[in-house]
Design an enzyme around this catalytic site. Structure first.
Site, PDB file in Angstrom:
ATOM      1  N   ASP A  12      11.864  -6.646 -10.741  1.00 44.65           N
ATOM      2  CA  ASP A  12      13.108  -6.481 -11.500  1.00 44.65           C
ATOM      3  C   ASP A  12      12.899  -6.791 -12.982  1.00 44.65           C
ATOM      4  OD1 ASP A  12      15.765  -5.816 -11.748  1.00 44.65           O
ATOM      5  OD2 ASP A  12      16.478  -7.847 -11.364  1.00 44.65           O
ATOM      6  N   HIS A  29      10.583   1.235 -17.405  1.00 49.02           N
ATOM      7  CA  HIS A  29      10.055   1.658 -16.093  1.00 49.02           C
ATOM      8  C   HIS A  29       8.596   2.096 -16.230  1.00 49.02           C
ATOM      9  CE1 HIS A  29      13.851   1.149 -14.177  1.00 49.02           C
ATOM     10  NE2 HIS A  29      14.453   2.100 -14.852  1.00 49.02           N
ATOM     11  N   LEU A 122      -6.179  -3.048   1.900  1.00 52.40           N
ATOM     12  CA  LEU A 122      -4.842  -3.539   1.544  1.00 52.40           C
ATOM     13  C   LEU A 122      -3.833  -2.492   1.987  1.00 52.40           C
ATOM     14  CD1 LEU A 122      -2.811  -5.319  -0.155  1.00 52.40           C
ATOM     15  CD2 LEU A 122      -3.352  -3.835  -2.081  1.00 52.40           C
ATOM     16  N   SER A 180      19.277  -8.783  -3.189  1.00 55.60           N
ATOM     17  CA  SER A 180      19.599  -7.365  -3.394  1.00 55.60           C
ATOM     18  C   SER A 180      19.210  -6.477  -2.205  1.00 55.60           C
ATOM     19  CB  SER A 180      18.945  -6.850  -4.688  1.00 55.60           C
ATOM     20  OG  SER A 180      19.333  -7.627  -5.785  1.00 55.60           O
TER      21      SER A 180
HETATM   22  C1  IPE Z   1      16.558  -4.662  -6.971  1.00 58.91           C
HETATM   23  O1  IPE Z   1      16.821  -4.639  -8.326  1.00 58.91           O
HETATM   24  C2  IPE Z   1      15.937  -3.379  -6.557  1.00 58.91           C
HETATM   25  C3  IPE Z   1      14.620  -3.120  -7.079  1.00 58.91           C
HETATM   26  C4  IPE Z   1      13.882  -3.903  -7.802  1.00 58.91           C
HETATM   27  C5  IPE Z   1      14.077  -1.844  -6.701  1.00 58.91           C
HETATM   28  P1  IPE Z   1      18.257  -4.256  -8.889  1.00 58.91           P
HETATM   29  O2  IPE Z   1      18.179  -4.393 -10.357  1.00 58.91           O
HETATM   30  O3  IPE Z   1      18.696  -2.946  -8.369  1.00 58.91           O
HETATM   31  O4  IPE Z   1      19.173  -5.386  -8.255  1.00 58.91           O
HETATM   32  P2  IPE Z   1      20.635  -5.828  -8.640  1.00 58.91           P
HETATM   33  O5  IPE Z   1      21.498  -4.606  -8.594  1.00 58.91           O
HETATM   34  O6  IPE Z   1      20.585  -6.382 -10.018  1.00 58.91           O
HETATM   35  O7  IPE Z   1      20.980  -6.860  -7.643  1.00 58.91           O
HETATM   36  C1  IPE Z   2      13.869  -2.836 -11.519  1.00 56.89           C
HETATM   37  O1  IPE Z   2      14.199  -2.944 -12.847  1.00 56.89           O
HETATM   38  C2  IPE Z   2      13.393  -1.471 -11.170  1.00 56.89           C
HETATM   39  C3  IPE Z   2      14.343  -0.690 -10.385  1.00 56.89           C
HETATM   40  C4  IPE Z   2      15.441  -1.109  -9.855  1.00 56.89           C
HETATM   41  C5  IPE Z   2      13.993   0.690 -10.192  1.00 56.89           C
HETATM   42  P1  IPE Z   2      15.675  -2.671 -13.336  1.00 56.89           P
HETATM   43  O2  IPE Z   2      15.789  -1.238 -13.719  1.00 56.89           O
HETATM   44  O3  IPE Z   2      16.670  -3.143 -12.373  1.00 56.89           O
HETATM   45  O4  IPE Z   2      15.719  -3.555 -14.646  1.00 56.89           O
HETATM   46  P2  IPE Z   2      16.937  -4.419 -15.161  1.00 56.89           P
HETATM   47  O5  IPE Z   2      17.247  -5.408 -14.088  1.00 56.89           O
HETATM   48  O6  IPE Z   2      18.066  -3.476 -15.415  1.00 56.89           O
HETATM   49  O7  IPE Z   2      16.416  -5.048 -16.393  1.00 56.89           O
HETATM   50 MG    MG Z   3      17.623  -4.952 -12.134  1.00 55.43          MG
END
Ligand code: IPE
Ligand code: IPE
Ligand code: MG
Length: 224
Positions: A12, A29, A122, A180
């Site tokens: 995240d 990303h 792995l 999440s």
């Molecule tokens: C959790 O991150 C999902 C992934 C890392 C793929 P999110 O950014 O979607 O989670 P929430 O919505 O903040 O809980």
């Molecule tokens: C996690 O990073 C990756 C995915 C959920 C695809 P985020 O895109 O949720 O990044 P933040 O939390 O908004 O910074």
């Molecule tokens: Mg996020």
């Protein structure tokens, strides 16, 4: 010292990193993918057998289409460029979640799974369109259909993680303390580390530090 067989990671913080340093969530990303490569290599170095990466949740469909498309393009390019190498490195790819993407991506994911299915160094479980609640409901439905018994063993057999040991260690980057909808059943006894750093800024150094700390924890599993 605790054995470490399976690490699960909620990657995240890409969007925040991208906005802060490149004025674009998508740039975050892209940068996050570099961290994925680093962490895969470090996982191999530590002789860990399973790495589960949360890449896209069932809830992430609520994001703008532009971001969703960018993410899946990134994945497609990654697999197109890296699959040969991954296979040569003796890494197995398994997808957790339902493959409901473009037919091109679905095919590519199936190919990645098939091509690497015999690899043994792995196993990377890529959680894509994954949601733990959906997984659990579907497992119960499958048991019900087969008129099977509701017990732990049977439930686990019907989860998408069948044959994968439960994670020993869960890491969530991005300074947020929640699950999440990730592996709610499987994480029952995982050691959980919430990391302040955003995923693109997370390095081998932090990863190694967490692994070291994990090794020294007294894991009780209810015993004393
Ligand atoms: C959790 O991150 C999902 C992934 C890392 C793929 P999110 O950014 O979607 O989670 P929430 O919505 O903040 O809980
Ligand atoms: C996690 O990073 C990756 C995915 C959920 C695809 P985020 O895109 O949720 O990044 P933040 O939390 O908004 O910074
Ligand atoms: Mg996020």
């Amino acid at each position: 010292m605790n054995p470490l067989n399976h690490v699960a990671i909620i990657m995240d913080g890409n969007g925040r990193w991208g906005l802060k340093y490149k004025n674009s969530r998508n740039a975050g990303h892209k940068e996050g993918l570099k961290t994925v490569e680093k962490i895969i290599n470090e996982t191999i170095k530590n002789r860990i057998k399973f790495l589960t990466l949360y890449a896209f949740s069932t809830e992430n469909w609520k994001r703008p289409k532009k971001e969703i498309n960018y993410l899946f393009n990134l994945l497609e390019n990654f697999l197109n460029n890296r699959l040969e190498d991954i296979n040569k490195q003796n890494i197995r790819i398994k997808i957790l979640g339902y493959k409901k993407f473009s037919s091109k991506l679905n095919k590519l994911l199936n190919l990645a799974e098939k091509k690497t299915s015999k690899n043994s160094k792995l196993q990377i479980n890529l959680a894509l369109n994954y949601g733990s609640k959906t997984e659990l409901i579907n497992a119960f439905k499958k048991i019900y259909k087969k008129k099977g018994k509701i017990n732990e063993k049977n439930l686990e057999k019907n989860l998408q993680t069948y044959n994968i040991p439960d994670p020993d260690l869960l890491i969530r980057t991005g300074n947020t303390k929640r699950l999440s909808n990730f592996l709610l059943w499987q994480l029952a006894y995982a050691e959980i580390f919430f990391e302040k750093k955003l995923w693109p800024a997370f390095t081998e150094k932090e990863y190694k530090k967490i692994i070291k700390e994990f090794r020294s924890i007294k894991r009780n599993f209810g015993k004393i």
